[in-house]
Design an enzyme around this catalytic site. Sequence first.
Site, PDB file in Angstrom:
ATOM      1  N   TYR A 148      63.434 -11.923   7.452  1.00 40.30           N
ATOM      2  CA  TYR A 148      62.778 -11.129   6.416  1.00 40.30           C
ATOM      3  C   TYR A 148      62.612  -9.667   6.857  1.00 40.30           C
ATOM      4  O   TYR A 148      63.062  -8.753   6.164  1.00 40.30           O
ATOM      5  CB  TYR A 148      61.449 -11.779   6.027  1.00 40.30           C
ATOM      6  CG  TYR A 148      60.672 -11.027   4.973  1.00 40.30           C
ATOM      7  CD1 TYR A 148      61.168 -10.903   3.679  1.00 40.30           C
ATOM      8  CD2 TYR A 148      59.447 -10.458   5.258  1.00 40.30           C
ATOM      9  CE1 TYR A 148      60.455 -10.230   2.707  1.00 40.30           C
ATOM     10  CE2 TYR A 148      58.726  -9.782   4.297  1.00 40.30           C
ATOM     11  CZ  TYR A 148      59.240  -9.667   3.016  1.00 40.30           C
ATOM     12  OH  TYR A 148      58.539  -8.977   2.062  1.00 40.30           O
ATOM     13  N   LYS A 190      64.741  -6.257   5.441  1.00 46.08           N
ATOM     14  CA  LYS A 190      64.072  -5.061   4.917  1.00 46.08           C
ATOM     15  C   LYS A 190      64.534  -3.808   5.658  1.00 46.08           C
ATOM     16  O   LYS A 190      64.767  -2.763   5.053  1.00 46.08           O
ATOM     17  CB  LYS A 190      62.554  -5.222   5.016  1.00 46.08           C
ATOM     18  CG  LYS A 190      61.997  -6.241   4.032  1.00 46.08           C
ATOM     19  CD  LYS A 190      60.539  -6.516   4.234  1.00 46.08           C
ATOM     20  CE  LYS A 190      59.691  -5.321   3.933  1.00 46.08           C
ATOM     21  NZ  LYS A 190      58.256  -5.601   3.924  1.00 46.08           N
ATOM     22  N   PRO A 209      54.647  -1.071   3.015  1.00 49.50           N
ATOM     23  CA  PRO A 209      53.350  -1.745   2.937  1.00 49.50           C
ATOM     24  C   PRO A 209      53.198  -2.752   4.071  1.00 49.50           C
ATOM     25  O   PRO A 209      54.170  -3.357   4.522  1.00 49.50           O
ATOM     26  CB  PRO A 209      53.385  -2.442   1.582  1.00 49.50           C
ATOM     27  CG  PRO A 209      54.823  -2.595   1.257  1.00 49.50           C
ATOM     28  CD  PRO A 209      55.558  -1.498   1.974  1.00 49.50           C
ATOM     29  N   SER A 265      53.322 -12.614   2.675  1.00 48.36           N
ATOM     30  CA  SER A 265      52.072 -11.986   3.112  1.00 48.36           C
ATOM     31  C   SER A 265      50.884 -12.912   2.922  1.00 48.36           C
ATOM     32  O   SER A 265      50.066 -13.099   3.828  1.00 48.36           O
ATOM     33  CB  SER A 265      51.827 -10.684   2.342  1.00 48.36           C
ATOM     34  OG  SER A 265      52.715  -9.679   2.747  1.00 48.36           O
TER      35      SER A 265
END
Length: 173
Positions: free
Chosen positions: A6, A10, A33, A48
Amino acid sequence: MLQKWYPVSKTLAEKAAWEFSEKHGLDVVAIHPATCLGPLLQPNLNASCAVLQQLLQGSKDTHEYHWLGAVHVKDVAEAQILLFESPTASGRYLCTNGIYQFGDFAERVSKIVPEFPVHRFIGETQPGLMSCKDAAKRLIDLGLEFTPVENAVWDTVESLRAKDFLGQEESQS
């Protein structure tokens, strides 16, 4: 070896965006973020909120390879609008209420929702990581006021409860 696809994906996506923008003369602003907390609008659990869910269920995972910042999802949305409307915005913006040792974050969570079996960590969970309250100084300087972490945690817990993502793990105290 544990793979962290992940964050890798990104990073690669942002790198491609910067290369594309440079090649085509586009202005790019990137928002990074931290762990996004708050109400879940989607029907499934995101990465998250899964971190908080696991913590609430007593997980002892220290997340030692990741710093933990937290940010309310509404603050991320406000940061996007703020940067879109700011003609001087450029580059990369960290969007977080602060950076914490995971153990410190767990301690805060245990005080906010003491009815959950949150594990208490001893010592540093990310050796050498220095906590930072104003990690998002560039956004703060533009006028963004972050929601307190306690509110973000509480809003997430309420949403996890409403969507029954806490199941039978919640203690009955």
